[in-house]
Design a protein around this motif. Structure first.
Motif, PDB file in Angstrom:
ATOM      1  N   LEU A  55      16.790   7.721   3.694  1.00 61.29           N
ATOM      2  CA  LEU A  55      15.661   7.010   3.792  1.00 61.29           C
ATOM      3  C   LEU A  55      16.396   5.493   3.692  1.00 61.29           C
ATOM      4  CD1 LEU A  55      12.649   7.253   3.580  1.00 61.29           C
ATOM      5  CD2 LEU A  55      12.683   6.763   1.369  1.00 61.29           C
ATOM      6  N   HIS A 112       6.703  12.566   9.016  1.00 63.17           N
ATOM      7  CA  HIS A 112       7.043  12.264  10.351  1.00 63.17           C
ATOM      8  C   HIS A 112       7.366  13.431  11.412  1.00 63.17           C
ATOM      9  CE1 HIS A 112       7.325   8.025   8.935  1.00 63.17           C
ATOM     10  NE2 HIS A 112       8.250   8.481   8.151  1.00 63.17           N
ATOM     11  N   GLY A 137      17.202  -1.297  -3.313  1.00 57.61           N
ATOM     12  CA  GLY A 137      16.969  -0.021  -2.624  1.00 57.61           C
ATOM     13  C   GLY A 137      15.413   0.130  -2.138  1.00 57.61           C
ATOM     14  N   VAL A 138      15.368   1.206  -1.715  1.00 58.17           N
ATOM     15  CA  VAL A 138      13.951   1.599  -0.994  1.00 58.17           C
ATOM     16  C   VAL A 138      13.550   2.892  -1.884  1.00 58.17           C
ATOM     17  CG1 VAL A 138      12.686   2.268   0.936  1.00 58.17           C
ATOM     18  CG2 VAL A 138      14.746   0.937   1.287  1.00 58.17           C
ATOM     19  N   ARG A 153       0.981  -1.284  -0.225  1.00 58.42           N
ATOM     20  CA  ARG A 153      -0.061   0.003   0.017  1.00 58.42           C
ATOM     21  C   ARG A 153       0.901   1.349  -0.179  1.00 58.42           C
ATOM     22  NH1 ARG A 153      -4.510  -0.310   4.763  1.00 58.42           N
ATOM     23  NH2 ARG A 153      -5.560  -2.519   3.833  1.00 58.42           N
ATOM     24  N   TYR A 154       1.865   1.331   0.657  1.00 58.45           N
ATOM     25  CA  TYR A 154       2.330   2.523   1.153  1.00 58.45           C
ATOM     26  C   TYR A 154       4.055   2.494   0.652  1.00 58.45           C
ATOM     27  CZ  TYR A 154      -1.607   2.251   4.109  1.00 58.45           C
ATOM     28  OH  TYR A 154      -2.769   2.100   4.453  1.00 58.45           O
ATOM     29  N   TYR A 175      16.174   2.591   6.529  1.00 57.35           N
ATOM     30  CA  TYR A 175      15.604   1.489   6.341  1.00 57.35           C
ATOM     31  C   TYR A 175      16.574   0.271   6.628  1.00 57.35           C
ATOM     32  CZ  TYR A 175      12.823  -2.226   3.807  1.00 57.35           C
ATOM     33  OH  TYR A 175      12.177  -3.366   3.632  1.00 57.35           O
ATOM     34  N   THR A 217      -6.763  -2.281  -2.486  1.00 53.49           N
ATOM     35  CA  THR A 217      -7.679  -1.019  -2.951  1.00 53.49           C
ATOM     36  C   THR A 217      -9.002  -0.762  -2.388  1.00 53.49           C
ATOM     37  OG1 THR A 217      -8.535  -2.561  -4.546  1.00 53.49           O
ATOM     38  CG2 THR A 217      -6.454  -1.761  -5.045  1.00 53.49           C
ATOM     39  N   LYS A 269      -3.276   1.258  -7.990  1.00 54.90           N
ATOM     40  CA  LYS A 269      -3.850   0.756  -6.792  1.00 54.90           C
ATOM     41  C   LYS A 269      -5.395   1.452  -6.704  1.00 54.90           C
ATOM     42  CE  LYS A 269      -0.910  -2.420  -5.518  1.00 54.90           C
ATOM     43  NZ  LYS A 269      -0.983  -3.500  -6.048  1.00 54.90           N
ATOM     44  N   GLY A 270      -5.491   2.512  -7.076  1.00 56.36           N
ATOM     45  CA  GLY A 270      -6.591   3.460  -6.638  1.00 56.36           C
ATOM     46  C   GLY A 270      -6.230   4.795  -7.326  1.00 56.36           C
ATOM     47  N   PRO A 320      -0.664   6.571  10.302  1.00 53.28           N
ATOM     48  CA  PRO A 320       0.587   6.620   9.736  1.00 53.28           C
ATOM     49  C   PRO A 320       0.436   6.832   8.239  1.00 53.28           C
ATOM     50  CG  PRO A 320      -0.093   4.246   9.952  1.00 53.28           C
ATOM     51  CD  PRO A 320      -1.227   5.369  10.426  1.00 53.28           C
ATOM     52  N   TYR A 321      -0.581   7.355   7.703  1.00 50.38           N
ATOM     53  CA  TYR A 321      -0.546   7.376   6.004  1.00 50.38           C
ATOM     54  C   TYR A 321       0.595   8.300   5.725  1.00 50.38           C
ATOM     55  CZ  TYR A 321      -4.776   5.104   4.883  1.00 50.38           C
ATOM     56  OH  TYR A 321      -5.717   4.318   4.622  1.00 50.38           O
ATOM     57  N   ARG A 322       0.855   8.034   4.417  1.00 45.94           N
ATOM     58  CA  ARG A 322       2.063   8.554   3.860  1.00 45.94           C
ATOM     59  C   ARG A 322       2.294  10.124   3.784  1.00 45.94           C
ATOM     60  NH1 ARG A 322       6.049   6.516   4.144  1.00 45.94           N
ATOM     61  NH2 ARG A 322       5.189   6.303   6.185  1.00 45.94           N
ATOM     62  N   GLU A 337       8.172   0.653   0.777  1.00 48.47           N
ATOM     63  CA  GLU A 337       8.923   0.151   1.805  1.00 48.47           C
ATOM     64  C   GLU A 337       9.438   1.015   2.993  1.00 48.47           C
ATOM     65  OE1 GLU A 337      10.617  -0.051  -1.602  1.00 48.47           O
ATOM     66  OE2 GLU A 337      10.923  -1.901  -2.340  1.00 48.47           O
ATOM     67  N   TYR A 377      -1.577   6.052  -2.171  1.00 50.02           N
ATOM     68  CA  TYR A 377      -0.735   4.915  -2.515  1.00 50.02           C
ATOM     69  C   TYR A 377       0.681   5.048  -2.549  1.00 50.02           C
ATOM     70  CZ  TYR A 377      -5.096   2.961  -2.890  1.00 50.02           C
ATOM     71  OH  TYR A 377      -6.592   2.588  -2.340  1.00 50.02           O
ATOM     72  N   GLY A 378       1.507   4.277  -2.050  1.00 47.22           N
ATOM     73  CA  GLY A 378       2.830   4.353  -2.028  1.00 47.22           C
ATOM     74  C   GLY A 378       3.621   4.232  -3.542  1.00 47.22           C
ATOM     75  N   CYS A 379       4.985   4.404  -3.634  1.00 50.03           N
ATOM     76  CA  CYS A 379       5.434   4.338  -4.865  1.00 50.03           C
ATOM     77  C   CYS A 379       5.815   2.859  -5.144  1.00 50.03           C
ATOM     78  CB  CYS A 379       6.763   4.893  -4.969  1.00 50.03           C
ATOM     79  SG  CYS A 379       8.095   4.003  -4.064  1.00 50.03           S
ATOM     80  N   TRP A 399       3.261   2.509  -7.412  1.00 49.95           N
ATOM     81  CA  TRP A 399       1.990   2.540  -8.049  1.00 49.95           C
ATOM     82  C   TRP A 399       1.229   3.897  -8.648  1.00 49.95           C
ATOM     83  CZ3 TRP A 399       3.170  -2.376  -7.762  1.00 49.95           C
ATOM     84  CH2 TRP A 399       3.596  -2.754  -6.452  1.00 49.95           C
TER      85      TRP A 399
END
Lengths: 312, 525
Positions: B432, B131, B423-424, A42-43, B436, A87, B47-48, B125-127, A45, B53-55, B57
């Motif tokens: 980052l 922080h 990688g991240v 979803r978000y 990680y 989704t 995804k939507g 904790p949504y993106r 790594e 949504y994170g990368c 996607w």
């Protein structure tokens, strides 16, 4: 007949129940932490432990396994396959929007395979060990041995890239349907041809065929009236099984031709670790498979009276 | 009975044909062939439409939603919706001055309260929310202030990946409704698993886009995607962010096509590396780790497998083009030197006493397990090259290919000697990636536990002054070199293959910027 069908339906129900158990436990024993996998999908790594725990709690993944299973089963009985974990879309709806694509491809390739396999198989059997037979069987061997992804790419290269006749990917028109149908249909035809041939040969060696010949019937009547009908029984079983397989989505062909069917949905959901969607897809495919087997059973009983009356 | 079978068969066939004809939607009205339409091949669907949504996607969504700041082709921060910004001495208060007169697709004005809404739309904790945020305040209509609990250096990077959406994109209950942003394109339709069609936003604040429409088509197979480019069915494919990765092996062929141009962008700050399990033998021994580093010919391996477009990391994780300004050039690292590798192994007590080509010590052979997943087709080949090169110095390597989830589990349980790590993706600041893999708070997911390193990584976040921060980067690299927690191999190539009729295209902004230049792209036959 009705009793027979009801008995079979009951069996389908038991099979599906078994599938739910197997699917669910397979998902549970898959490596990796589901909460983490969902969070990553979803978000991205870059996650903290708190974010992973948050996903675990909101998705109910912290409950004991049997509670999770019973909850899922309860929803299934109400025809609710839940919502995608990634989704948030309704799983059943997602599956049903993808199913027509798979259905179209299944039916068209099945028809193509039968159109190729039945005549070829019969001719091979009748002209056994002649050039015709050997050519057909070599073709069938090629068809069986050629992997789908390779044939698919080859067809794209030939018809889309070199000749520019057909689109190389996509879904929507008859033109888009041709290449995936050929890919799937020919490889299926290969096996059906061989089965038709050997089944035909079996029947042609039966005593009643000899009798028919002795009676002086012409070859056409013997073949079409007496031999074919009996030779078709194993073929129907096999085609029924293939139908079940195909309705579950032809993963490789759907991927190569960007065909938006069930198979791709399943693969995508596996990559995304979307447990709800994976379980939903597997269950749906299992039900379809069981139902197409049921259809074969019924057809079989209809065609062969011996089965119908066997256990009365 | 015979007739009935025939009838049945005919029924099945006719019914089948009817079903096929009925199920297939009428052929798409032979697309009007918009002269200004670009078709992009992507490996997977979005995804939507919600901008959470994170990368990777979300890349197509970057044409719908914009961000306050963006990363340019060199991964440097540039203004976008915000025209300027400043940070307080202590690094805790960031003030953004917004561009005036911008409107969302539906006419909703863009202002400070919208920014506040977008960042607070979904709770942590949504993106979207950086922080350590204490509060986000709209000072006046076009000024917004982020107040943080502690200094936070990569804030601009976080902001560069936080899309701004209109408050009208959600209903009265705060549920997401429709994608409304300020971007150059608007959503026309999204056919799941097939395509996403965007049409131009004529009132785009930087000027109306020249393209009428952008269509993303989903083609999962990379070879099929390359062929679709050759047939002209798609105009562009390849950037990692669109999951539209091209096979490295297809690139030379595409290069030779007269109608196709290969655009090479800046490599992403993504490090592909072989990590050692430093908690157990034999890699708990620094000498063995160094020996492996000396024993792997990174340059040769990367050129052979990933092609000349990838950046081999010959001087550690920051020796890629996008982080060159952070590179500590005083460190020598471990240039390929098999003799030195053999010496080090011998010093560590590993000698080939039985003459079978593999070293041993106390009757135990030097054989290690290398765990990887086939995330991209290059990785298994990289592993095979490493296996061959390490055999030269007398180390046996067993390759173990597993599914990604299984790899994560083996990583957490320490069931490996060497592991292929990637990688991240997120943004262009290396903090980052260090965080990680190397911060001890990651617990079992920490690839190399070292208290000093953890302290330095914390300082990477809290040190806002760029000179001081550079020193921290230098120190981190010193530790990385000295302790050799892994062999840093290469950073991913960022390659886009594009039809030459597409003009003005450039690869921009690292991971999220795959399609950011489309607003000024046009088609010319």
């Amino acid at each position: 007949m009705l009793k027979y069908i009801l008995k079979r339906l009951l069996l389908v129900f038991v099979v599906v129940l078994g599938v739910t158990v197997v699917t669910f436990s397979a998902m549970q024993s898959a490596p990796g932490d589901p909460a983490e996998m969902i969070a990553v999908a979803r978000y991205g790594e870059d996650l903290t432990q708190e974010e992973i725990e948050w996903v675990r709690v909101t998705e109910g993944l912290d409950a004991p396994v049997y509670i999770q299973y019973l909850g899922w089963l309860g929803h299934i009985l109400r025809l609710d396959l839940g919502k995608s974990l990634i989704t948030y879309e309704d799983v059943l709806e997602e599956i049903l929007t993808r199913f027509p694509a798979t259905l179209v491809l299944t039916i068209s390739s099945l028809i193509l395979s039968l159109l190729i396999a039945l005549p070829t198989g019969i001719i091979s059997a009748v002209r056994k060990n002649t050039i015709v037979d050997n050519t057909c069987m070599t073709g069938a061997l090629l068809g069986v041995s050629m992997p789908n992804f390779w044939l698919g790419l080859l067809l794209i290269w030939l018809f889309a890239l070199s000749l520019g006749l057909l689109p190389s990917f996509g879904y929507g028109s008859i033109k888009h349907l041709i290449l995936p149908t050929i890919t799937l249909g020919t490889s299926m035809a290969a096996i059906t041809t061989r089965l038709t041939r050997s089944s035909m040969l079996d029947v042609l060696n039966q005593d009643y065929i000899v009798t028919a010949k002795a009676k002086g019937l012409d070859e056409k009547t013997i073949l079409l009236r007496h031999a074919l009908k009996n030779a078709m029984l194993p073929v129907i079983t096999f085609v029924g099984l293939q139908l079940g397989f195909l309705l579950g989505g032809a993963v490789i062909v759907e991927t190569i031709f960007a065909w938006p069917g069930i198979g791709r949905l399943l693969v995508d959901s596996i990559y995304a670790r979307d447990f709800a969607l994976i379980q939903g897809c597997v269950l749906f495919i299992a039900v379809i498979f069981a139902l197409s087997n049921l259809a074969v059973d019924i057809l079989y009983a209809y065609l062969d009276p011996r089965i119908r009356y066997e256990k009365k | 009975m015979n007739k009935r079978i025939t009838a049945l068969l005919i029924c099945i066939i006719v019914g089948g044909i009817l079903a096929v004809a009925g199920c297939i939607t009428p052929p798409e009205e032979v697309s009007k062939e918009l002269p200004q339409e670009i078709v992009i091949g992507m490996g997977g669907d979005i995804k939507g439409l919600e901008p959470v949504y994170g990368c990777p996607w979300g890349a197509p969504l970057r044409l719908i939603y914009e961000t306050l700041v963006m990363e340019d082709a060199d991964l440097k921060i540039q203004p976008l919706l915000a025209e300027s910004w400043e940070v307080s001495e202590d690094g805790k208060v960031w003030t953004f001055h917004l561009n005036k007169g911008i409107k969302f697709h539906d006419g909703t004005p863009f202002n400070a309260s919208v920014v506040k809404f977008s960042f607070e739309y979904k709770p942590a904790p949504y993106r979207a929310l950086p922080h350590y945020t204490k509060s986000i305040d709209a000072i006046d209509e076009y000024t917004v202030k982020f107040v943080l609990n502690k200094p936070y250096a990569p804030l601009l990077r976080d902001v560069s990946s936080a899309p701004i959406m209109s408050p009208t994109a959600v209903d009265e209950n705060g549920e997401f409704k429709s994608p409304i942003g300020t971007g150059p394109f608007k959503l026309d339709k999204w056919v799941k698993g097939q395509k996403i069609v965007l049409v131009k936003n004529e009132n785009y604040w930087r000027g109306s886009p020249k393209l009428e429409a952008v269509t993303f088509k989903i083609i999962p197979d990379a070879s099929a995607r390359a062929m679709a480019l050759e047939t002209g069915e798609i105009d562009l494919t390849g950037h990692r962010a669109g999951r539209g990765v091209l096979y490295v092996s297809d690139i030379p062929r595409l290069r030779e096509k007269p109608e196709i141009k290969i655009v090479e962008g800046y490599t992403q700050p993504c490090v592909n590396w072989i990590q050692f399990n430093t908690e157990k033998e034999p890699f708990s021994d620094l000498k063995v780790r160094k020996a492996v580093y000396y024993g792997i010919d990174t340059q040769k391996m990367v050129t052979a497998v990933v092609g000349e477009t990838a950046a081999p990391l010959l001087q550690g994780p920051l020796s890629m083009p996008s982080t060159e300004h952070l590179l500590n050039r005083e460190l020598t690292w471990y240039p390929y030197n098999p003799e030195k590798a053999k010496e080090l192994l011998a010093e560590a007590g590993w000698k080939d006493t039985d003459g079978d080509g593999f070293r041993d010590r106390n009757g135990e052979q030097l054989k290690v397990t290398f765990v990887l997943s086939a995330f991209s087709p290059e990785l298994p080949k990289i592993a095979e090259v490493a296996q061959a090169q390490l055999k030269e110095i007398g180390m046996g390597v067993k390759l173990q290919m597993v599914e990604y989830g299984a790899q994560q589990m083996m990583f957490e349980k320490g069931q490996y000697d060497m592991m292929m790590q990637m990688g991240v993706c997120g943004h262009g600041d290396p903090s980052l990636w260090f965080n990680y893999f190397f911060h001890s708070k990651r617990g079992v997911r920490c690839a190399f536990k070292d208290e000093q390193l953890t302290t330095l990584i914390d300082r990477l976040y809290t040190t806002v002054d760029s000179k001081d921060r550079l020193k921290v980067f230098y120190e981190i690299q010193e530790i990385m070199e000295e302790d050799a927690p892994g062999v840093f191999l290469f950073s991913d190539p960022n390659i886009v293959a594009v039809n030459k009729r597409v003009k003005n295209y450039e690869v921009q902004g690292g991971i999220h910027g795959a399609y950011l230049s489309l607003w000024k792209v046009y088609i010319e036959e």
